[in-house]
Design a protein around this motif. Structure first.
Motif, short mmCIF file in Angstrom:
data_model
loop_
_atom_site.label_atom_id
_atom_site.label_comp_id
_atom_site.label_asym_id
_atom_site.label_seq_id
_atom_site.Cartn_x
_atom_site.Cartn_y
_atom_site.Cartn_z
N PRO A 11 -4.06 5.68 -1.53
CA PRO A 11 -4.67 4.44 -2.03
C PRO A 11 -4.86 4.56 -3.53
CG PRO A 11 -6.37 5.85 -1.12
CD PRO A 11 -5.06 6.58 -0.93
N TYR A 13 -7.67 3.83 -6.50
CA TYR A 13 -9.05 3.49 -6.82
C TYR A 13 -9.19 3.42 -8.34
CZ TYR A 13 -10.78 4.31 -2.05
OH TYR A 13 -11.01 4.23 -0.71
N ASN A 14 -9.67 2.26 -8.82
CA ASN A 14 -9.92 2.11 -10.26
C ASN A 14 -8.75 2.60 -11.12
OD1 ASN A 14 -12.52 0.94 -10.02
ND2 ASN A 14 -13.30 2.94 -9.41
N TRP A 15 -7.57 2.12 -10.77
CA TRP A 15 -6.33 2.35 -11.52
C TRP A 15 -5.89 3.81 -11.49
CZ3 TRP A 15 -4.35 -1.03 -15.90
CH2 TRP A 15 -4.76 -2.36 -15.72
N GLY A 43 -3.08 -0.69 -2.02
CA GLY A 43 -4.27 -1.15 -2.71
C GLY A 43 -4.19 -2.65 -2.91
N SER A 44 -5.19 -3.19 -3.55
CA SER A 44 -5.23 -4.65 -3.71
C SER A 44 -4.03 -5.14 -4.50
CB SER A 44 -6.52 -5.07 -4.39
OG SER A 44 -6.66 -4.40 -5.62
N ARG A 45 -3.56 -4.31 -5.44
CA ARG A 45 -2.35 -4.66 -6.20
C ARG A 45 -1.22 -3.68 -5.92
NH1 ARG A 45 -6.68 -5.44 -9.32
NH2 ARG A 45 -6.51 -3.36 -10.20
N GLY A 46 -1.25 -3.10 -4.74
CA GLY A 46 -0.17 -2.20 -4.33
C GLY A 46 -0.29 -0.78 -4.86
N GLY A 47 -1.29 -0.55 -5.70
CA GLY A 47 -1.48 0.81 -6.21
C GLY A 47 -0.44 1.23 -7.23
N MET A 80 -10.28 -4.55 2.09
CA MET A 80 -11.19 -3.98 1.10
C MET A 80 -12.63 -4.35 1.37
SD MET A 80 -8.58 -4.56 -1.91
CE MET A 80 -7.42 -5.20 -0.75
N ARG A 85 -8.68 -1.26 8.78
CA ARG A 85 -7.73 -0.34 8.15
C ARG A 85 -6.34 -0.56 8.73
NH1 ARG A 85 -11.05 -0.37 5.13
NH2 ARG A 85 -12.18 1.30 4.06
C1 LIG Z 1 -14.05 1.03 -5.77
C2 LIG Z 1 -12.67 0.52 -5.45
C3 LIG Z 1 -11.73 0.44 -6.46
C4 LIG Z 1 -10.43 -0.03 -6.19
N1 LIG Z 1 -9.52 -0.07 -7.19
C5 LIG Z 1 -8.24 -0.50 -6.92
C6 LIG Z 1 -7.27 -0.54 -7.96
O1 LIG Z 1 -7.52 -0.20 -9.12
N2 LIG Z 1 -6.02 -0.94 -7.64
C7 LIG Z 1 -5.67 -1.31 -6.35
O2 LIG Z 1 -4.50 -1.65 -6.14
N3 LIG Z 1 -6.58 -1.29 -5.34
C8 LIG Z 1 -7.86 -0.90 -5.60
N4 LIG Z 1 -8.79 -0.84 -4.60
C9 LIG Z 1 -8.40 -1.17 -3.23
C10 LIG Z 1 -8.20 0.10 -2.40
O3 LIG Z 1 -7.01 0.77 -2.76
C11 LIG Z 1 -8.15 -0.25 -0.93
O4 LIG Z 1 -9.41 -0.74 -0.55
C12 LIG Z 1 -7.74 0.90 -0.02
O5 LIG Z 1 -7.74 0.43 1.32
C13 LIG Z 1 -8.67 2.10 -0.16
O6 LIG Z 1 -8.22 3.15 0.66
P1 LIG Z 1 -9.00 3.60 1.98
O7 LIG Z 1 -8.87 2.45 2.94
O8 LIG Z 1 -8.28 4.82 2.44
O9 LIG Z 1 -10.41 3.87 1.57
C14 LIG Z 1 -10.10 -0.41 -4.86
C15 LIG Z 1 -11.07 -0.33 -3.85
C16 LIG Z 1 -12.34 0.12 -4.14
C17 LIG Z 1 -13.36 0.19 -3.02
#
Ligand SMILES: Cc1cc2nc3c(=O)[nH]c(=O)nc-3n(C[C@H](O)[C@H](O)[C@H](O)COP(=O)(O)O)c2cc1C
Length: 119
Positions: A11, A13-15, A43-47, A80, A85
């Motif tokens: 995933p 997190y925060n770029w 992730g929200s933007r594909g990571g 998110m 999941r």
């Molecule tokens: C604190 C936080 C920051 C995140 N930052 C991003 C990001 O920068 N880019 C993105 O594509 N997704 C971002 N996401 C979305 C996560 O990648 C997504 O929720 C993912 O399912 C997290 O993995 P997990 O389900 O294994 O916890 C963020 C989510 C959280 C909670």
């Protein structure tokens, strides 16, 4: 640990790359150096930022043979905002099936013919 190739699924997190995953790489240089590596992020933007960072860490840091064409899975907001999941059979995953097959095929190709990795 002996691996023929490594497929990283992460995933974003925060770029960035999750810290615990980066810590894993820092401990595995000797085991993974030179091996083929593939990257799948979600992730929200594909990571995408995580994927680019992983290419630097694995390609430059661990000197792995990283497949340039990574797979990015964009998650709908419900993944998110709730405890929901991925199970693997959702459309946001299956729509990437062709890319996933290509990625694994490229890892196998690089494993079988390491000299062709840059071709
Ligand atoms: C604190 C936080 C920051 C995140 N930052 C991003 C990001 O920068 N880019 C993105 O594509 N997704 C971002 N996401 C979305 C996560 O990648 C997504 O929720 C993912 O399912 C997290 O993995 P997990 O389900 O294994 O916890 C963020 C989510 C959280 C909670």
């Amino acid at each position: 640990m002996k691996w023929d190739a490594v497929l990283v699924v992460s995933p974003e997190y925060n770029w960035g790359v999750p810290g615990i995953l980066k810590n894993t790489f820092d401990h595995l240089y000797k085991e993974w150096v030179g091996k083929p590596a593939g990257i799948i992020t979600f992730g929200s933007r594909g990571g995408s930022n995580c994927a680019e960072a992983l290419k630097v860490v694995l390609g430059n840091g661990l000197r792995m043979s990283v497949v340039d064409k990574n797979v990015m899975i964009s998650l709908p907001a419900e993944y998110m905002m709730t405890q929901k999941r991925l199970q693997g059979d959702e459309e946001v995953v299956t729509e990437h099936e062709g890319e996933l097959v290509e990625l694994v095929a490229e890892l196998v190709r690089r494993h079988d013919m390491p000299q062709a990795a840059q071709a």
